[in-house]
Scaffold this active site. Structure first.
Site, mmCIF file in Angstrom:
data_model
loop_
_atom_site.group_PDB
_atom_site.id
_atom_site.type_symbol
_atom_site.label_atom_id
_atom_site.label_comp_id
_atom_site.label_asym_id
_atom_site.label_seq_id
_atom_site.Cartn_x
_atom_site.Cartn_y
_atom_site.Cartn_z
ATOM 1 N N CYS A 140 1.572 4.531 6.981
ATOM 2 C CA CYS A 140 2.826 3.910 7.416
ATOM 3 C C CYS A 140 3.871 4.989 7.729
ATOM 4 O O CYS A 140 3.783 5.635 8.761
ATOM 5 C CB CYS A 140 3.304 2.900 6.385
ATOM 6 N N HIS A 142 -1.238 -0.481 5.753
ATOM 7 C CA HIS A 142 -1.461 -0.010 4.375
ATOM 8 C C HIS A 142 -2.889 -0.320 3.929
ATOM 9 O O HIS A 142 -3.135 -1.380 3.344
ATOM 10 C CB HIS A 142 -0.477 -0.700 3.423
ATOM 11 N N GLU A 202 -4.451 0.789 1.471
ATOM 12 C CA GLU A 202 -4.616 0.795 0.006
ATOM 13 C C GLU A 202 -4.627 -0.604 -0.596
ATOM 14 O O GLU A 202 -5.203 -0.815 -1.657
ATOM 15 C CB GLU A 202 -3.525 1.657 -0.652
HETATM 16 N N1 GLN Z 1 10.324 3.010 6.997
HETATM 17 C C1 GLN Z 1 9.244 2.842 7.909
HETATM 18 C C2 GLN Z 1 9.383 1.549 8.706
HETATM 19 O O1 GLN Z 1 10.114 0.675 8.313
HETATM 20 C C3 GLN Z 1 7.900 2.904 7.193
HETATM 21 C C4 GLN Z 1 7.664 1.781 6.240
HETATM 22 C C5 GLN Z 1 6.550 2.045 5.275
HETATM 23 O O2 GLN Z 1 6.115 3.181 5.119
HETATM 24 N N2 GLN Z 1 6.074 1.011 4.602
HETATM 25 O O3 GLN Z 1 8.739 1.380 9.707
#
Ligand code: GLN
Length: 538
Positions: A384, A510, A512
């Site tokens: 992310c 994600h 994970e």
């Molecule tokens: N802050 C980033 C976004 O909003 C990444 C979010 C995250 O890593 N879950 O896109």
């Protein structure tokens, strides 16, 4: 008829109630029962989505995009129970719903009160999980008995037994039985008091799980039996173990599954299932493997490890197919802006992982970590925000886009390689613009990602607002950045990677959240595999 198990906690918090609940779920599944699991959280936030990971730990995301408590991660890792937005209820959500109904006039002029209106709403939330296909619903109540804010929830589960029939409900209480070093004694008094507190509220536990350092003696169990009015066979040791995945085996050895089956008058569907043996093998590997691999996790919430709960677990799972133990080296991203610290942080690691995160703090350090992994060909997994940092690093240092950044970090950057999509820009409400839950992605043949998944199409969970800016895809690709995962309409970048590298992959989603010890996530498996390979080469 669905049966219900309610799990409360006493004496202190952080005893591992979530693990205990998940372990009970697994024992019942091993007997062939279909279960559902739920967490009730007494805080006022409508969901944990807005809470700081420093305070609350990770926000766990379900397939349907609910932002939930991290205990749901344990439930998914230990069992096959389906998690969705009904699996986590907070006091805030309960009050919100009741107040909405009150405004609509649904209560027909009545005075709206904690009992029965709030308690009814809680009970309705629990009942949502029951249906003909579910044998047992397991409900964990957050917090500790005696907490002021937990009272409506405890009252609701007290009433619940009367509503659905006494024989259909079981109360399990997890307490702490401390060993006092100076006197060399193990003490049951806190447990006695915690059970007294529960009884004051009209709940008598049927089973007591005792968190201890070492297994309890017969005398101590006798004492708890006497004071707490619980059968001796229903007092279970939950002593400290090397890995949380051993807990179901510890419970099983003491016959917890048999006691539950007896007390709830359940008919086991079958004797043992092969999955139990598989689990034992996994625990064996986790406890005894001699091979070790060191992974640096570069984050800004490293003081509270719970902020990265699923990442830690997915790394552990990734080691299982390689019979390898994972050492995590926690690296504070804010320190990496000092050049000398970079080499100190990474010179002895076999892989570098950058997890998700929000806001601008620590970004520069994360970008330096990406550069180190790229230049030194250290296996790299970005998740992310980790992907976003990898794109920014590549744009700046390879594609020559000076001062490239994410518009989240610097709204005035000349090259916003990460930015908001047009559709998101229109909705100002922060909570509303997040891309949450399961989305599909198609994979590029022969990429690291495709080799890991061995699939053309994947489904993964998201939680972010910003995306790779399509305006810069062409120039980044020309310089060698590979877009190995894209949405079906090609509009959203889901995975990037580098050619001519040991293993360098970053995902907008994600991975994970979908890893289990029995099914390690393919990206974590291959990332750990590549890290091991690099280590053995050195
Ligand atoms: N802050 C980033 C976004 O909003 C990444 C979010 C995250 O890593 N879950 O896109």
């Amino acid at each position: 008829m669905t049966k219900y198990i309610f799990i409360t906690g006493g004496v202190v918090s952080s005893l591992g109630k979530g693990i205990a609940a998940a372990s009970i779920g697994q024992l019942l599944e091993n007997k062939g029962f279909k279960i559902r699991m739920q967490k009730l959280d007494p805080y006022i936030n409508v969901d944990p989505g807005t809470m700081s990971p420093y305070q609350h730990g990770e926000v766990y995301v379900t397939d349907d995009g609910a932002e939930t408590d991290l205990d749901l991660g344990h439930y998914e890792r230990f069992t096959n129970s389906i998690m969705n937005k009904d699996s986590n209820i907070t006091a805030g959500a309960v009050y919100y719903s009741v107040i909405m109904k009150e405004r609509k006039g649904d209560y027909l002029g009545k005075t709206v009160q904690v009992i029965p209106h709030i308690t009814d709403e809680i009970k309705a939330g629990i009942l949502k999980l029951a249906n003909d296909d579910v044998d047992v619903v397991i409900v964990e109540i957050g917090g500790t008995v005696g907490d002021f804010e937990g009272l409506p929830f405890l009252e609701a589960i007290r009433q619940f037994r009367k509503d659905v029939g006494r024989e259909n409900v079981l109360y399990v209480h997890l307490t702490f039985v401390p060993f006092i070093n100076v006197s060399g004694e193990t003490k049951t008094k806190p447990t006695q008091h915690s059970v007294i507190k529960l009884r004051e509220l009209g709940i008598t536990p049927d089973i007591i799980l005792c968190r201890t350092e070492k297994p309890l003696s017969v005398e101590l169990k006798d004492k708890i039996t006497l004071f707490c009015d619980v059968d001796k066979e229903a007092i279970i040791d939950a002593y400290d173990v090397d890995t949380v995945y051993e807990i179901p085996l510890v419970f099983k050895k003491q016959g917890l599954d048999k006691i539950i089956i007896k007390l709830l008058n359940l008919t086991p569907q079958m004797e043992e299932l092969p999955q139990e043996e598989e689990w034992m093998e996994i625990v064996n590997i986790l406890k005894n493997s001699k091979t070790e691999v060191t992974i640096a996790v570069v984050g800004k919430y490293i003081q509270l490890k719970d902020a990265y709960k699923s990442i830690i677990e997915a790394l552990i799972h990734g080691g299982i197919p390689h019979q390898a133990k994972i050492n995590i080296k926690w690296v504070d991203s804010e320190e990496l802006i000092i050049p000398e610290k970079i080499d100190i942080a990474f010179k002895d690691v076999d892989g570098i992982l950058i997890p998700g995160g929000f806001g601008y703090r620590g970004i520069e350090g994360k970008i330096e970590a990406v550069r180190y992994a790229r230049e030194n060909k250290i296996p790299f997994l970005g998740i992310c925000l980790g992907l976003q940092c990898a794109v920014i690093e590549f744009a700046k240092n390879v594609a020559g886009l000076e001062n490239a950044n994410s518009s989240e970090v610097n709204p005035n950057t000349p090259y916003p390689v990460i930015g908001l999509m047009e559709t998101q820009k229109q909705t100002a409400d922060k909570g509303g613009t997040m891309r949450l839950g399961l989305y599909s992605a198609k994979l590029l043949p022969n990429s690291f990602a495709h080799k890991a998944y061995e699939k053309d199409l994947i489904y993964e969970r998201h939680r972010h607002r910003y995306e790779v800016n399509n305006k810069y895809r062409q120039i980044l690709a020309t310089h060698g950045l590979v877009f190995s995962g894209l949405s079906l309409d090609d509009n959203l970048v889901e995975i990037i990677e580098l050619k001519n590298h040991t293993w360098f992959v970053a995902t907008q989603f994600h991975p994970e959240f979908k890893s289990k010890p029995t099914v390690p996530h393919p990206l974590f498996r291959d990332f750990v595999g590549a890290s091991l390979k690099r280590k053995t080469k050195d």
